[in-house]
Scaffold this active site. Structure first.
Site, PDB file in Angstrom:
ATOM      1  N   PHE A   1      32.577  32.614  30.184  1.00 36.39           N
ATOM      2  CA  PHE A   1      31.846  33.684  30.854  1.00 36.39           C
ATOM      3  C   PHE A   1      30.330  33.476  30.888  1.00 36.39           C
ATOM      4  O   PHE A   1      29.712  33.601  31.948  1.00 36.39           O
ATOM      5  CB  PHE A   1      32.154  35.022  30.168  1.00 36.39           C
ATOM      6  CG  PHE A   1      31.456  36.207  30.797  1.00 36.39           C
ATOM      7  CD1 PHE A   1      30.308  36.731  30.220  1.00 36.39           C
ATOM      8  CD2 PHE A   1      31.938  36.787  31.968  1.00 36.39           C
ATOM      9  CE1 PHE A   1      29.652  37.820  30.789  1.00 36.39           C
ATOM     10  CE2 PHE A   1      31.292  37.876  32.551  1.00 36.39           C
ATOM     11  CZ  PHE A   1      30.142  38.401  31.968  1.00 36.39           C
ATOM     12  N   ASN A   2      29.690  33.208  29.755  1.00 39.43           N
ATOM     13  CA  ASN A   2      28.226  33.145  29.721  1.00 39.43           C
ATOM     14  C   ASN A   2      27.675  32.076  30.656  1.00 39.43           C
ATOM     15  O   ASN A   2      26.630  32.252  31.274  1.00 39.43           O
ATOM     16  CB  ASN A   2      27.723  32.884  28.300  1.00 39.43           C
ATOM     17  CG  ASN A   2      27.856  34.111  27.415  1.00 39.43           C
ATOM     18  OD1 ASN A   2      27.943  35.235  27.914  1.00 39.43           O
ATOM     19  ND2 ASN A   2      27.915  33.907  26.115  1.00 39.43           N
TER      20      ASN A   2
ATOM     21  N   ASP B   1      23.710  40.193  25.507  1.00 38.92           N
ATOM     22  CA  ASP B   1      24.179  41.127  26.552  1.00 38.92           C
ATOM     23  C   ASP B   1      25.210  42.081  25.939  1.00 38.92           C
ATOM     24  O   ASP B   1      26.385  42.096  26.313  1.00 38.92           O
ATOM     25  CB  ASP B   1      24.785  40.361  27.740  1.00 38.92           C
ATOM     26  CG  ASP B   1      25.997  39.515  27.355  1.00 38.92           C
ATOM     27  OD1 ASP B   1      26.847  39.271  28.245  1.00 38.92           O
ATOM     28  OD2 ASP B   1      26.127  39.117  26.182  1.00 38.92           O
TER      29      ASP B   1
ATOM     30  N   HIS C   1      33.022  36.226  19.358  1.00 41.20           N
ATOM     31  CA  HIS C   1      32.317  35.009  19.772  1.00 41.20           C
ATOM     32  C   HIS C   1      30.878  34.942  19.232  1.00 41.20           C
ATOM     33  O   HIS C   1      30.488  33.984  18.585  1.00 41.20           O
ATOM     34  CB  HIS C   1      32.246  34.950  21.304  1.00 41.20           C
ATOM     35  CG  HIS C   1      33.560  35.082  21.992  1.00 41.20           C
ATOM     36  ND1 HIS C   1      34.452  34.029  22.150  1.00 41.20           N
ATOM     37  CD2 HIS C   1      34.137  36.157  22.590  1.00 41.20           C
ATOM     38  CE1 HIS C   1      35.509  34.448  22.811  1.00 41.20           C
ATOM     39  NE2 HIS C   1      35.359  35.730  23.082  1.00 41.20           N
ATOM     40  N   ASP C   2      30.085  35.943  19.527  1.00 45.84           N
ATOM     41  CA  ASP C   2      28.636  35.830  19.388  1.00 45.84           C
ATOM     42  C   ASP C   2      28.110  35.688  17.961  1.00 45.84           C
ATOM     43  O   ASP C   2      27.180  34.897  17.729  1.00 45.84           O
ATOM     44  CB  ASP C   2      27.951  37.004  20.092  1.00 45.84           C
ATOM     45  CG  ASP C   2      28.207  36.971  21.587  1.00 45.84           C
ATOM     46  OD1 ASP C   2      28.207  38.033  22.213  1.00 45.84           O
ATOM     47  OD2 ASP C   2      28.420  35.867  22.119  1.00 45.84           O
TER      48      ASP C   2
ATOM     49  N   ASN D   1      27.611  41.067  30.231  1.00 48.51           N
ATOM     50  CA  ASN D   1      28.815  41.891  30.040  1.00 48.51           C
ATOM     51  C   ASN D   1      28.742  43.178  30.872  1.00 48.51           C
ATOM     52  O   ASN D   1      29.773  43.715  31.288  1.00 48.51           O
ATOM     53  CB  ASN D   1      28.971  42.252  28.563  1.00 48.51           C
ATOM     54  CG  ASN D   1      29.461  41.085  27.743  1.00 48.51           C
ATOM     55  OD1 ASN D   1      30.298  40.305  28.192  1.00 48.51           O
ATOM     56  ND2 ASN D   1      28.910  40.925  26.554  1.00 48.51           N
TER      57      ASN D   1
ATOM     58  N   THR E   1      23.343  34.660  23.244  1.00 47.31           N
ATOM     59  CA  THR E   1      24.760  35.049  23.213  1.00 47.31           C
ATOM     60  C   THR E   1      25.198  35.707  24.513  1.00 47.31           C
ATOM     61  O   THR E   1      26.219  36.400  24.562  1.00 47.31           O
ATOM     62  CB  THR E   1      25.045  36.014  22.040  1.00 47.31           C
ATOM     63  OG1 THR E   1      24.295  37.231  22.241  1.00 47.31           O
ATOM     64  CG2 THR E   1      24.676  35.398  20.702  1.00 47.31           C
TER      65      THR E   1
ATOM     66  N   ASP F   1      28.263  40.857  20.817  1.00 38.89           N
ATOM     67  CA  ASP F   1      26.789  40.789  20.697  1.00 38.89           C
ATOM     68  C   ASP F   1      26.296  41.787  19.655  1.00 38.89           C
ATOM     69  O   ASP F   1      25.359  41.514  18.909  1.00 38.89           O
ATOM     70  CB  ASP F   1      26.124  41.126  22.032  1.00 38.89           C
ATOM     71  CG  ASP F   1      26.529  40.200  23.158  1.00 38.89           C
ATOM     72  OD1 ASP F   1      27.621  40.408  23.718  1.00 38.89           O
ATOM     73  OD2 ASP F   1      25.774  39.259  23.439  1.00 38.89           O
TER      74      ASP F   1
HETATM   75  O1  RIB Z   1      32.871  34.206  26.633  1.00 34.30           O
HETATM   76  C1  RIB Z   1      32.433  35.034  25.576  1.00 34.30           C
HETATM   77  C2  RIB Z   1      31.016  35.461  25.797  1.00 34.30           C
HETATM   78  O2  RIB Z   1      30.916  36.224  26.995  1.00 34.30           O
HETATM   79  C3  RIB Z   1      30.491  36.379  24.691  1.00 34.30           C
HETATM   80  O3  RIB Z   1      29.115  36.187  24.554  1.00 34.30           O
HETATM   81  C4  RIB Z   1      30.772  37.755  25.215  1.00 34.30           C
HETATM   82  O4  RIB Z   1      29.873  38.739  24.684  1.00 34.30           O
HETATM   83  C5  RIB Z   1      30.501  37.554  26.676  1.00 34.30           C
HETATM   84  O5  RIB Z   1      29.106  37.675  26.877  1.00 34.30           O
HETATM   85 CA    CA Z   2      27.609  38.098  24.734  1.00 30.51          CA
END
Ligand code: RIB
Ligand code: CA
Length: 310
Positions: free
Chosen positions: A165-166, A10, A239-240, A39, A124, A15
């Site tokens: 979040f994801n 996303d 993160h990704d 996102n 991701t 990403d």
């Molecule tokens: O919490 C971090 C994740 O949420 C990452 O994948 C960031 O791109 C968002 O999608």
């Molecule tokens: Ca992401």
């Protein structure tokens, strides 16, 4: 032998780094990029994926648009982190190619059902596409070699105190994936919060004078600002690409096999990855959960791969 992979994402600043790493590292053969609402809207995450691929001259990987909202819940975005476009910061030219007409879920199903080789799924973003594909065609589940996902947290979340979040965006989708029986590796915040874009990372980017490193420098500059504003981080966690890096070199991440449930009904805890660290549930382990990262070697891998771009 290169590992065949699909990247479901996303974009999203981090990403974008996952795309750049997955598309150019010699250990991987990126078969497709699928986009999902997360996102930002799936229209924006899809446009961003095309823009990143166009800038990087990644023209041999089909990009397919996926689910416009979670399975049950309404769409929820992260504009406070990624901006209104989902990739605020750098000025990106218009894409040089279009989405394939196939829906991301159908492309995933087709690849998993008809590939002679094993395919690993890297996720991701929210797991909406993955869960929808499993539900639409359960025959793909035994054909998925493994899923490596960025998401979840052993401890504190980043979107609510309980949830990352994801997983928070689509807990029902995550529950379907975590209960699927697919071999799962979860790269949680405990790992990704060690992948910080520190001043030395920015320094290494500035010395390269490449289009792609300038893009990443501008991307991370925006990301650093929103991460400092929202979380007080001195440096932003990417993160990704940690999920991609793990697939390339599993020694980068220490993992522990355990049982993980997804909370889908909690008023305050929906989207929590309930990680049974001490085996107290006596339920069978279903997820390999990461908990440390060799950040030095991670950044070497990430930056060395960026240097392979023209
Ligand atoms: O919490 C971090 C994740 O949420 C990452 O994948 C960031 O791109 C968002 O999608
Ligand atoms: Ca992401």
């Amino acid at each position: 032998m290169r590992l065949k992979a699909i990247l479901d994402c996303d974009p999203g600043h981090d990403d974008a780094l996952a795309i750049l790493l997955a598309a150019h590292h010699p250990a991987l053969e990126l078969l497709a990029i699928t986009t999902v609402s997360g996102n930002q809207s799936v229209e924006k995450t899809s446009l961003n994926a095309l823009k990143v691929c166009s800038l990087a001259h990644i023209f041999d990987v089909p990009v397919a648009k996926g689910m416009p909202q979670p399975l049950i819940r309404s769409a929820r975005y992260a504009a406070e982190i990624h901006g209104e476009s989902g990739l605020d910061g750098p000025a990106l030219p218009d894409p040089l190619f279009s989405l394939v007409p196939t829906h991301a879920v159908d492309l995933m199903i087709d690849l998993f059902l008809h590939s002679a080789d094993d395919i690993t799924l890297i996720a991701t973003g929210p797991l909406t596409n993955v869960a929808a594909a499993m539900r639409k065609e359960p025959a793909i589940i035994p054909r998925i070699a493994g899923i490596t996902l960025m998401g979840g947290a052993i401890g504190i979340g980043n979107t609510t105190p309980a949830s990352e979040f994801n997983i928070w965006v689509d807990p029902e989708a995550a529950a379907i994936v975590f209960e699927s029986g697919c071999p799962l590796t979860m790269i949680p915040l405990e790992v990704t919060h060690k992948a910080l874009a520190t001043p030395s990372v920015f320094q290494r980017l500035t010395t390269a004078h490449k289009t792609i490193t300038t893009f990443v420098y501008e991307l991370l500059t925006f990301f650093a600002d929103t991460y400092h504003t929202n979380f007080g981080f001195a440096a932003p966690p990417v993160h990704d690409p940690c999920a991609v890096a793990y697939l390339i070199d599993p020694t980068l991440v220490t993992t522990k096999l355990m049982h993980v449930d997804i909370e889908t009904t909690g008023t305050w805890t929906a989207g929590r990855t309930v990680c049974d660290l001490y085996g107290q549930s006596t339920l069978p382990s279903n997820v390999n959960v990461g908990y440390t990262l060799d950040s030095g070697r991670f950044w070497d891998l990430m930056l060395d791969t960026l240097m392979t771009y023209d």
